[in-house]
Design a protein around this motif. Structure first.
Motif, PDB file in Angstrom:
ATOM      1  N   ALA A   1       0.397 -27.925 -32.923  1.00 27.26           N
ATOM      2  CA  ALA A   1       0.698 -28.318 -31.540  1.00 27.26           C
ATOM      3  C   ALA A   1       2.165 -28.075 -31.197  1.00 27.26           C
ATOM      4  O   ALA A   1       2.489 -27.568 -30.112  1.00 27.26           O
ATOM      5  N   MET A   2       3.070 -28.411 -32.107  1.00 27.54           N
ATOM      6  CA  MET A   2       4.493 -28.215 -31.857  1.00 27.54           C
ATOM      7  C   MET A   2       4.832 -26.734 -31.756  1.00 27.54           C
ATOM      8  O   MET A   2       5.622 -26.328 -30.891  1.00 27.54           O
ATOM      9  N   SER A   3       4.269 -25.919 -32.622  1.00 23.94           N
ATOM     10  CA  SER A   3       4.524 -24.473 -32.577  1.00 23.94           C
ATOM     11  C   SER A   3       4.111 -23.889 -31.238  1.00 23.94           C
ATOM     12  O   SER A   3       4.851 -23.107 -30.628  1.00 23.94           O
ATOM     13  N   LEU A   4       2.919 -24.277 -30.785  1.00 25.50           N
ATOM     14  CA  LEU A   4       2.418 -23.761 -29.513  1.00 25.50           C
ATOM     15  C   LEU A   4       3.255 -24.276 -28.345  1.00 25.50           C
ATOM     16  O   LEU A   4       3.671 -23.493 -27.474  1.00 25.50           O
ATOM     17  N   TYR A   5       3.522 -25.568 -28.322  1.00 28.23           N
ATOM     18  CA  TYR A   5       4.239 -26.180 -27.197  1.00 28.23           C
ATOM     19  C   TYR A   5       5.660 -25.638 -27.076  1.00 28.23           C
ATOM     20  O   TYR A   5       6.109 -25.269 -25.980  1.00 28.23           O
ATOM     21  N   PHE A   6       6.383 -25.562 -28.194  1.00 30.96           N
ATOM     22  CA  PHE A   6       7.772 -25.111 -28.143  1.00 30.96           C
ATOM     23  C   PHE A   6       7.873 -23.616 -27.833  1.00 30.96           C
ATOM     24  O   PHE A   6       8.878 -23.154 -27.304  1.00 30.96           O
ATOM     25  N   SER A   7       6.829 -22.855 -28.164  1.00 29.72           N
ATOM     26  CA  SER A   7       6.869 -21.409 -27.906  1.00 29.72           C
ATOM     27  C   SER A   7       6.755 -21.088 -26.420  1.00 29.72           C
ATOM     28  O   SER A   7       7.189 -20.019 -25.981  1.00 29.72           O
ATOM     29  N   LEU A   8       6.180 -21.987 -25.649  1.00 29.41           N
ATOM     30  CA  LEU A   8       5.903 -21.702 -24.243  1.00 29.41           C
ATOM     31  C   LEU A   8       7.172 -21.492 -23.425  1.00 29.41           C
ATOM     32  O   LEU A   8       7.182 -20.696 -22.488  1.00 29.41           O
ATOM     33  N   ARG A   9       8.254 -22.186 -23.779  1.00 27.44           N
ATOM     34  CA  ARG A   9       9.478 -22.111 -22.984  1.00 27.44           C
ATOM     35  C   ARG A   9      10.651 -21.557 -23.785  1.00 27.44           C
ATOM     36  O   ARG A   9      11.803 -21.669 -23.356  1.00 27.44           O
ATOM     37  N   ALA A  10      10.362 -20.975 -24.926  1.00 31.88           N
ATOM     38  CA  ALA A  10      11.438 -20.463 -25.779  1.00 31.88           C
ATOM     39  C   ALA A  10      11.833 -19.045 -25.381  1.00 31.88           C
ATOM     40  O   ALA A  10      11.068 -18.320 -24.729  1.00 31.88           O
ATOM     41  N   LYS A  11      13.026 -18.637 -25.792  1.00 31.00           N
ATOM     42  CA  LYS A  11      13.456 -17.258 -25.591  1.00 31.00           C
ATOM     43  C   LYS A  11      12.596 -16.333 -26.463  1.00 31.00           C
ATOM     44  O   LYS A  11      11.968 -16.778 -27.415  1.00 31.00           O
ATOM     45  N   LEU A  12      12.625 -15.049 -26.127  1.00 30.71           N
ATOM     46  CA  LEU A  12      11.685 -14.103 -26.718  1.00 30.71           C
ATOM     47  C   LEU A  12      11.646 -14.142 -28.242  1.00 30.71           C
ATOM     48  O   LEU A  12      10.585 -14.291 -28.842  1.00 30.71           O
ATOM     49  N   LYS A  13      12.801 -13.991 -28.897  1.00 31.66           N
ATOM     50  CA  LYS A  13      12.839 -13.931 -30.360  1.00 31.66           C
ATOM     51  C   LYS A  13      12.345 -15.227 -30.989  1.00 31.66           C
ATOM     52  O   LYS A  13      11.602 -15.218 -31.978  1.00 31.66           O
ATOM     53  N   ILE A  14      12.768 -16.354 -30.408  1.00 33.10           N
ATOM     54  CA  ILE A  14      12.338 -17.644 -30.938  1.00 33.10           C
ATOM     55  C   ILE A  14      10.850 -17.845 -30.688  1.00 33.10           C
ATOM     56  O   ILE A  14      10.120 -18.375 -31.537  1.00 33.10           O
ATOM     57  N   ARG A  15      10.379 -17.388 -29.512  1.00 35.48           N
ATOM     58  CA  ARG A  15       8.949 -17.491 -29.220  1.00 35.48           C
ATOM     59  C   ARG A  15       8.142 -16.705 -30.243  1.00 35.48           C
ATOM     60  O   ARG A  15       7.100 -17.159 -30.724  1.00 35.48           O
ATOM     61  N   GLN A  16       8.620 -15.517 -30.584  1.00 45.30           N
ATOM     62  CA  GLN A  16       7.926 -14.700 -31.578  1.00 45.30           C
ATOM     63  C   GLN A  16       7.842 -15.420 -32.924  1.00 45.30           C
ATOM     64  O   GLN A  16       6.805 -15.391 -33.592  1.00 45.30           O
ATOM     65  N   ALA A  17       8.949 -16.061 -33.310  1.00 42.13           N
ATOM     66  CA  ALA A  17       8.969 -16.778 -34.587  1.00 42.13           C
ATOM     67  C   ALA A  17       7.976 -17.939 -34.579  1.00 42.13           C
ATOM     68  O   ALA A  17       7.243 -18.162 -35.548  1.00 42.13           O
ATOM     69  N   LEU A  18       7.928 -18.674 -33.479  1.00 39.95           N
ATOM     70  CA  LEU A  18       7.028 -19.820 -33.386  1.00 39.95           C
ATOM     71  C   LEU A  18       5.568 -19.375 -33.334  1.00 39.95           C
ATOM     72  O   LEU A  18       4.692 -20.038 -33.905  1.00 39.95           O
ATOM     73  N   ILE A  19       5.312 -18.257 -32.667  1.00 38.64           N
ATOM     74  CA  ILE A  19       3.941 -17.732 -32.630  1.00 38.64           C
ATOM     75  C   ILE A  19       3.514 -17.277 -34.026  1.00 38.64           C
ATOM     76  O   ILE A  19       2.366 -17.483 -34.439  1.00 38.64           O
ATOM     77  N   LEU A  20       4.436 -16.684 -34.767  1.00 34.01           N
ATOM     78  CA  LEU A  20       4.130 -16.303 -36.148  1.00 34.01           C
ATOM     79  C   LEU A  20       3.798 -17.535 -36.993  1.00 34.01           C
ATOM     80  O   LEU A  20       2.880 -17.507 -37.817  1.00 34.01           O
ATOM     81  N   GLN A  21       4.555 -18.612 -36.789  1.00 30.46           N
ATOM     82  CA  GLN A  21       4.272 -19.852 -37.511  1.00 30.46           C
ATOM     83  C   GLN A  21       2.891 -20.391 -37.118  1.00 30.46           C
ATOM     84  O   GLN A  21       2.128 -20.853 -37.975  1.00 30.46           O
ATOM     85  N   LEU A  22       2.567 -20.317 -35.835  1.00 31.27           N
ATOM     86  CA  LEU A  22       1.247 -20.750 -35.359  1.00 31.27           C
ATOM     87  C   LEU A  22       0.141 -19.917 -36.000  1.00 31.27           C
ATOM     88  O   LEU A  22      -0.870 -20.460 -36.475  1.00 31.27           O
ATOM     89  N   VAL A  23       0.335 -18.598 -36.022  1.00 30.82           N
ATOM     90  CA  VAL A  23      -0.642 -17.712 -36.662  1.00 30.82           C
ATOM     91  C   VAL A  23      -0.758 -18.055 -38.152  1.00 30.82           C
ATOM     92  O   VAL A  23      -1.856 -18.049 -38.723  1.00 30.82           O
ATOM     93  N   GLY A  24       0.386 -18.387 -38.773  1.00 29.66           N
ATOM     94  CA  GLY A  24       0.373 -18.775 -40.178  1.00 29.66           C
ATOM     95  C   GLY A  24      -0.477 -20.007 -40.422  1.00 29.66           C
ATOM     96  O   GLY A  24      -1.283 -20.053 -41.363  1.00 29.66           O
TER      97      GLY A  24
END
Length: 218
Positions: A143-166
């Motif tokens: 939930a945190m990975s998804l929520y924080f990725s929504l408003r993050a800058k591009l590079k950080i969003r990519q990192a959080l999406i990778l964590q979510l996929v993980g």
């Protein structure tokens, strides 16, 4: 199990040599090491090399108990967001289970080597509490990975999406396997960590290279 251990340890060494040590890479290294240690423990539970199967069971569960707080900590470091107390609560809960697995003689009832995975039978009370802890904090991480990725800058969003996929790379396949064959529920730790090799690759190849990111705390 040995093949998975070798791959995860290779990813650990690669990350250690390839990337500068930062708070993020240290967390990645810790997660890779815990995943590899569980695989080694599983192998030795069945093969009886070195310590007794009971000691290897304890070592393995101590290792995987640290994975949920390491994941939450990674999300917080990558995003620069989130309440620190949630992460520390996770570490505190993990410490309680680590003490239980390390010193409580009745925590484990027995184990069964089932070919492709190991069934660890915990005592009823410990098992119920442990799976609530494990799935609870993993889902918080999702939930945190998804929520924080929504408003993050591009590079950080990519990192959080990778964590979510993980997270989903081992949660979804394990759930599907358990749904198809309910008897495999007792082998969840082993099955989940088997699929987690995908997460290990994501950590080393996808998330570790983003160690230079420095999101501001909010």
């Amino acid at each position: 199990m040995i093949a998975t251990f070798v791959i995860e340890m290779s990813l650990f060494v690669y990350t250690l040599v390839r990337y500068k040590l930062t708070p993020l890479t240290k967390l990645v290294l810790a997660a890779l090491l815990m995943l590899a240690l569980f695989q080694l423990s599983e192998y030795n539970v069945c093969e009886g090399i070195g310590f007794s199967a009971m000691i290897w069971s304890r070592i393995g569960f101590v290792a995987i108990t640290l994975l949920p707080p390491l994941g939450l900590h990674l999300v917080q470091v990558m995003s620069g967001r989130g309440k620190r107390w949630i992460v520390w609560l996770n570490y505190l809960a993990a410490a309680g289970f680590i003490v239980t697995f390390a010193f409580y003689t009745a925590a484990f009832q027995n184990h069964v080597c089932a070919g492709n995975y190991v069934i660890f039978r915990l005592s009823d009370k410990v098992g119920r509490a442990y799976y609530a802890y494990y799935y609870g904090f993993l889902l918080i991480g999702v939930a945190m990975s998804l929520y924080f990725s929504l408003r993050a800058k591009l590079k950080i969003r990519q990192a959080l999406i990778l964590q979510l996929v993980g997270y989903l790379s081992f949660l979804l396949p394990t759930t599907i396997v358990n749904t198809i064959d309910p008897q495999t529920v007792s082998g969840i730790p082993s099955i989940m960590c088997g699929f987690a090799i995908i997460y290990a690759i994501i950590l080393a190849v996808g998330i570790a290279p983003l160690a230079a990111l420095k999101p501001k705390r909010r």
